[in-house]
Scaffold this active site. Structure first.
Site: not given
Length: 168
Positions: A30, A33-35, A40
């Site tokens: 994740y 894409e985050h971020f 985070i």
């Protein structure tokens, strides 16, 4: 299961509290894409870490007589972002408990920094109604890993005995 969001239990005090932890690695999918450039942990995954620790505390404390599931979040607050490269420590403490519900408070930390706090209501129901016997070895495998090396307080014997008996 992909979303096991605690790696181990450090302390489990029967019916009272749990201290669990998880390594937060930049390799988690994740983070791409985050971020990008400023990764985070998504807030929902921090909430799930609280819920998994609470579930562990309540199910093991009941001798697997009860299945625990999140019922509601009374309050939650983020104090700082959960970032990769640091272990996330989760502490959950029972505030009040009834026949089929328990209120817990929790705090998530990375090092000495408080990242999030929560007041979480967990609903409990008969374990047999939610977890068919054929899935008990799966549960045993998870709990066996989580409890390896844990300080267990208030247990007379093996807290996983009920699950082990299912596999015999």
């Amino acid at each position: 299961m992909r979303f096991l969001l605690i790696d181990r239990v450090d302390l489990l005090e029967r019916g009272k509290r749990i201290e669990a932890s998880r390594g937060v690695s930049l390799t988690e999918d994740y983070f791409s894409e985050h971020f990008p450039g400023n990764p985070i942990v998504p807030a929902s995954l921090v909430f799930e870490s609280f819920a998994q620790a609470a579930t562990c505390l309540l199910e093991i404390s009941s001798g697997f007589g009860k299945k625990a599931v999140p019922g509601f979040i009374h309050s939650a607050k983020f104090h700082r972002a959960v970032v990769p490269g640091h272990e996330l420590a989760i502490e959950m403490t029972v505030e009040s408990s009834g026949e089929d519900a328990t209120m817990l408070s929790g705090v998530a930390r990375q090092g000495e920094e408080r990242c999030a706090t929560i007041k979480l209501g967990m609903i409990t129901a008969p374990f047999d109604a939610y977890v068919p016997r054929r899935y008990r070895p799966f549960y045993l495998g998870i709990y066996d890993i989580w409890l390896r090396g844990a300080d267990l307080v208030g247990f007379d014997g093996d807290p996983l005995e009920a699950l082990r008996d299912e596999g015999a």
